[in-house]
Motif scaffolding. Structure first.
Motif, PDB file in Angstrom:
ATOM      1  N   ASP A  64     -17.603  -8.299 -76.281  1.00 23.54           N
ATOM      2  CA  ASP A  64     -17.279  -8.981 -75.025  1.00 23.54           C
ATOM      3  C   ASP A  64     -18.350  -9.947 -74.426  1.00 23.54           C
ATOM      4  O   ASP A  64     -19.311  -9.928 -74.988  1.00 23.54           O
ATOM      5  CB  ASP A  64     -17.337  -7.664 -74.091  1.00 23.54           C
ATOM      6  CG  ASP A  64     -16.199  -6.518 -74.440  1.00 23.54           C
ATOM      7  OD1 ASP A  64     -15.183  -6.773 -73.948  1.00 23.54           O
ATOM      8  OD2 ASP A  64     -16.492  -5.711 -74.958  1.00 23.54           O
ATOM      9  N   GLN A  65     -17.586 -10.510 -73.555  1.00 24.17           N
ATOM     10  CA  GLN A  65     -18.427 -11.629 -73.069  1.00 24.17           C
ATOM     11  C   GLN A  65     -18.715 -11.225 -71.533  1.00 24.17           C
ATOM     12  O   GLN A  65     -17.825 -11.335 -70.616  1.00 24.17           O
ATOM     13  CB  GLN A  65     -17.686 -12.951 -72.865  1.00 24.17           C
ATOM     14  CG  GLN A  65     -18.403 -14.083 -72.512  1.00 24.17           C
ATOM     15  CD  GLN A  65     -19.833 -14.550 -73.442  1.00 24.17           C
ATOM     16  OE1 GLN A  65     -20.709 -13.805 -73.017  1.00 24.17           O
ATOM     17  NE2 GLN A  65     -19.618 -15.627 -74.008  1.00 24.17           N
ATOM     18  N   PRO A  66     -19.729 -11.046 -70.991  1.00 20.19           N
ATOM     19  CA  PRO A  66     -21.022 -10.681 -71.954  1.00 20.19           C
ATOM     20  C   PRO A  66     -21.232  -9.520 -72.647  1.00 20.19           C
ATOM     21  O   PRO A  66     -20.342  -8.579 -72.303  1.00 20.19           O
ATOM     22  CB  PRO A  66     -22.350 -10.847 -70.989  1.00 20.19           C
ATOM     23  CG  PRO A  66     -21.503 -10.082 -69.807  1.00 20.19           C
ATOM     24  CD  PRO A  66     -20.275 -10.373 -69.734  1.00 20.19           C
ATOM     25  N   PRO A  67     -21.884  -9.528 -73.812  1.00 24.75           N
ATOM     26  CA  PRO A  67     -21.980  -8.332 -74.581  1.00 24.75           C
ATOM     27  C   PRO A  67     -22.508  -7.200 -73.827  1.00 24.75           C
ATOM     28  O   PRO A  67     -23.405  -7.441 -73.161  1.00 24.75           O
ATOM     29  CB  PRO A  67     -22.717  -8.711 -75.939  1.00 24.75           C
ATOM     30  CG  PRO A  67     -22.710 -10.207 -75.916  1.00 24.75           C
ATOM     31  CD  PRO A  67     -22.610 -10.595 -74.449  1.00 24.75           C
ATOM     32  N   THR A  68     -21.957  -6.057 -74.354  1.00 21.41           N
ATOM     33  CA  THR A  68     -22.740  -4.651 -73.781  1.00 21.41           C
ATOM     34  C   THR A  68     -23.771  -4.503 -74.775  1.00 21.41           C
ATOM     35  O   THR A  68     -24.187  -4.950 -75.590  1.00 21.41           O
ATOM     36  CB  THR A  68     -21.496  -3.394 -74.030  1.00 21.41           C
ATOM     37  OG1 THR A  68     -21.629  -3.377 -75.418  1.00 21.41           O
ATOM     38  CG2 THR A  68     -20.093  -3.750 -73.310  1.00 21.41           C
ATOM     39  N   HIS A 109     -14.161  -2.786 -92.040  1.00 24.50           N
ATOM     40  CA  HIS A 109     -14.153  -2.118 -90.746  1.00 24.50           C
ATOM     41  C   HIS A 109     -13.654  -3.217 -89.708  1.00 24.50           C
ATOM     42  O   HIS A 109     -14.196  -4.119 -89.398  1.00 24.50           O
ATOM     43  CB  HIS A 109     -15.560  -1.479 -90.538  1.00 24.50           C
ATOM     44  CG  HIS A 109     -15.451  -0.651 -89.552  1.00 24.50           C
ATOM     45  ND1 HIS A 109     -16.716  -0.416 -88.653  1.00 24.50           N
ATOM     46  CD2 HIS A 109     -14.617  -0.201 -88.381  1.00 24.50           C
ATOM     47  CE1 HIS A 109     -16.525   0.503 -87.802  1.00 24.50           C
ATOM     48  NE2 HIS A 109     -15.147   0.652 -87.355  1.00 24.50           N
ATOM     49  N   LEU A 110     -12.819  -2.622 -88.669  1.00 26.35           N
ATOM     50  CA  LEU A 110     -12.649  -3.656 -87.605  1.00 26.35           C
ATOM     51  C   LEU A 110     -13.038  -2.790 -86.367  1.00 26.35           C
ATOM     52  O   LEU A 110     -12.759  -1.621 -86.130  1.00 26.35           O
ATOM     53  CB  LEU A 110     -11.083  -3.612 -87.392  1.00 26.35           C
ATOM     54  CG  LEU A 110     -10.777  -4.517 -85.811  1.00 26.35           C
ATOM     55  CD1 LEU A 110     -11.394  -5.945 -85.949  1.00 26.35           C
ATOM     56  CD2 LEU A 110      -9.171  -4.427 -85.396  1.00 26.35           C
ATOM     57  N   GLU A 111     -14.329  -3.130 -86.033  1.00 22.17           N
ATOM     58  CA  GLU A 111     -14.802  -2.491 -84.734  1.00 22.17           C
ATOM     59  C   GLU A 111     -14.456  -3.121 -83.347  1.00 22.17           C
ATOM     60  O   GLU A 111     -14.752  -4.248 -83.092  1.00 22.17           O
ATOM     61  CB  GLU A 111     -16.322  -2.693 -84.820  1.00 22.17           C
ATOM     62  CG  GLU A 111     -17.313  -2.156 -86.068  1.00 22.17           C
ATOM     63  CD  GLU A 111     -18.649  -2.352 -86.081  1.00 22.17           C
ATOM     64  OE1 GLU A 111     -19.128  -2.713 -85.008  1.00 22.17           O
ATOM     65  OE2 GLU A 111     -19.114  -1.794 -87.072  1.00 22.17           O
ATOM     66  N   THR A 112     -13.930  -2.237 -82.776  1.00 21.91           N
ATOM     67  CA  THR A 112     -13.207  -2.757 -81.383  1.00 21.91           C
ATOM     68  C   THR A 112     -13.771  -2.115 -80.122  1.00 21.91           C
ATOM     69  O   THR A 112     -13.605  -2.558 -78.889  1.00 21.91           O
ATOM     70  CB  THR A 112     -11.747  -2.011 -81.510  1.00 21.91           C
ATOM     71  OG1 THR A 112     -11.521  -0.711 -81.342  1.00 21.91           O
ATOM     72  CG2 THR A 112     -11.046  -2.998 -82.622  1.00 21.91           C
ATOM     73  N   ARG A 113     -14.541  -1.070 -80.295  1.00 25.76           N
ATOM     74  CA  ARG A 113     -15.185  -0.469 -79.244  1.00 25.76           C
ATOM     75  C   ARG A 113     -16.475  -1.274 -78.590  1.00 25.76           C
ATOM     76  O   ARG A 113     -17.108  -2.048 -79.316  1.00 25.76           O
ATOM     77  CB  ARG A 113     -15.680   1.037 -79.626  1.00 25.76           C
ATOM     78  CG  ARG A 113     -14.463   1.722 -80.051  1.00 25.76           C
ATOM     79  CD  ARG A 113     -14.771   3.379 -80.227  1.00 25.76           C
ATOM     80  NE  ARG A 113     -15.052   3.926 -78.967  1.00 25.76           N
ATOM     81  CZ  ARG A 113     -14.341   4.256 -78.169  1.00 25.76           C
ATOM     82  NH1 ARG A 113     -13.130   4.296 -78.275  1.00 25.76           N
ATOM     83  NH2 ARG A 113     -14.427   4.853 -77.085  1.00 25.76           N
ATOM     84  N   ARG A 114     -16.658  -1.009 -77.005  1.00 25.07           N
ATOM     85  CA  ARG A 114     -17.811  -1.241 -76.428  1.00 25.07           C
ATOM     86  C   ARG A 114     -19.173  -0.702 -76.830  1.00 25.07           C
ATOM     87  O   ARG A 114     -20.141  -1.244 -76.295  1.00 25.07           O
ATOM     88  CB  ARG A 114     -17.246  -1.546 -74.916  1.00 25.07           C
ATOM     89  CG  ARG A 114     -16.245  -2.517 -74.654  1.00 25.07           C
ATOM     90  CD  ARG A 114     -15.807  -2.449 -73.321  1.00 25.07           C
ATOM     91  NE  ARG A 114     -14.932  -3.326 -73.226  1.00 25.07           N
ATOM     92  CZ  ARG A 114     -13.552  -3.553 -73.339  1.00 25.07           C
ATOM     93  NH1 ARG A 114     -13.014  -2.408 -73.809  1.00 25.07           N
ATOM     94  NH2 ARG A 114     -12.644  -4.828 -72.903  1.00 25.07           N
ATOM     95  N   GLY A 115     -19.039   0.438 -77.438  1.00 24.42           N
ATOM     96  CA  GLY A 115     -20.094   1.154 -77.683  1.00 24.42           C
ATOM     97  C   GLY A 115     -19.827   2.295 -78.393  1.00 24.42           C
ATOM     98  O   GLY A 115     -18.559   2.970 -78.420  1.00 24.42           O
ATOM     99  N   TYR A 116     -20.847   3.207 -79.174  1.00 23.29           N
ATOM    100  CA  TYR A 116     -20.676   4.141 -79.999  1.00 23.29           C
ATOM    101  C   TYR A 116     -21.694   5.140 -79.811  1.00 23.29           C
ATOM    102  O   TYR A 116     -22.826   4.538 -79.535  1.00 23.29           O
ATOM    103  CB  TYR A 116     -20.760   3.570 -81.488  1.00 23.29           C
ATOM    104  CG  TYR A 116     -19.644   2.775 -81.895  1.00 23.29           C
ATOM    105  CD1 TYR A 116     -18.484   3.110 -82.586  1.00 23.29           C
ATOM    106  CD2 TYR A 116     -19.728   1.356 -81.930  1.00 23.29           C
ATOM    107  CE1 TYR A 116     -17.373   2.432 -83.070  1.00 23.29           C
ATOM    108  CE2 TYR A 116     -18.800   0.464 -82.230  1.00 23.29           C
ATOM    109  CZ  TYR A 116     -17.508   1.075 -82.754  1.00 23.29           C
ATOM    110  OH  TYR A 116     -16.758   0.202 -83.343  1.00 23.29           O
ATOM    111  N   ALA A 117     -21.473   6.411 -79.662  1.00 20.55           N
ATOM    112  CA  ALA A 117     -22.478   7.094 -79.199  1.00 20.55           C
ATOM    113  C   ALA A 117     -23.318   7.447 -80.434  1.00 20.55           C
ATOM    114  O   ALA A 117     -24.565   7.779 -80.072  1.00 20.55           O
ATOM    115  CB  ALA A 117     -21.828   8.670 -78.946  1.00 20.55           C
TER     116      ALA A 117
END
Length: 248
Positions: free
Chosen positions: A149-153, A95-103
């Motif tokens: 991300d920097q900083p992480p969400t 899996h490549l996880e690219t999103r900043r968050g998942y519902a």
């Protein structure tokens, strides 16, 4: 206006020329190779116009990386069918996880615990964990690279904490800063790759809800995602190494 061009592939061992690219809007294939410029050679070419350029590429480049379909019709599956893929893959799932968050993470009971304590709980008895543990115990490889991300969400911090659970199931969960992902030209697509032959593109709405999955089995396209996986794994860090870089 500049074209929107996507790299398709190369057979060069050093990652250079010759190569193929695709115009994302027109669908045209752009061939990059050694120019054929000797008049003795160009004189043998038919229909070469005054503004045309001829290039020479190995036959293998076209066999391995050129699209095999004139018009790819997306195959979309629902989430139930997608879930079955994790029970029936033969040797690998990545899996490549690219999103900043998942519902789905925010709806998990463990997310509230994480918000209160800063630590995601481990639920190795969940359906997901039981299945992944069984798959890795059978010798299959399961892994992912999470782009951070920097900083992480908050969502990314939750998954960084949840990495303990990933590891406990036998999964190889790695991490990569988004700036580094962009440096190695990883796409924004969030996808799973099964057995290096089937790609599942996860399609989300604006609220980070996964609503359906697009399946790709066309060999040249699948090969491109395999190359993305290899680049992501090479550039990423193990959780322990990545965690040492985090700052509060």
């Amino acid at each position: 206006m500049a074209r929107r061009i996507r790299f398709t592939g190369t057979d060069s061992k050093n990652g250079g020329c010759p190569a193929l690219h695709e115009d994302l809007d027109s669908g045209e294939i752009i061939v990059q190779g050694r120019p054929v410029a000797d008049p003795a050679d160009t004189g043998q070419l038919q229909h070469l116009g005054p503004d045309d350029v001829a290039v020479a590429v190995p036959r293998e480049l076209l066999v391995n990386h050129a699209p095999k379909e004139m018009h790819r019709v997306p195959k979309v599956i629902d989430l139930e069918e997608f879930g079955r893929l994790f029970h029936h893959f033969e040797h690998s799932a990545w899996h490549l996880e690219t999103r900043r968050g998942y519902a789905s993470d925010r709806e998990d009971e463990g997310y509230a615990v994480f918000q209160d304590t800063g630590v995601a709980p481990m639920d190795l008895d969940s359906d997901w964990c039981r299945n992944i543990t069984a798959q890795t115990a059978a010798g299959k490889q399961v892994g992912r690279v999470r782009i951070v991300d920097q900083p992480p969400t908050d969502g990314q911090r939750f998954l960084l904490s949840y990495a303990r659970c990933n590891a406990a199931t036998g999964e190889d969960a790695r991490n990569l800063w988004r700036a580094d992902a962009e440096r190695v030209h990883l796409p924004a697509e969030d996808f799973w790759l099964f057995d290096s032959r089937l790609v599942a593109i996860l399609r989300f709405d604006d609220q980070d809800v996964l609503h359906d999955v697009e399946i790709i089995t066309e060999p040249a396209e699948v090969l491109r995602y395999c190359q993305i996986r290899d680049a992501a794994v090479h550039a990423s860090l193990s959780y322990d190494a990545f965690a040492a870089q985090l700052t509060d």
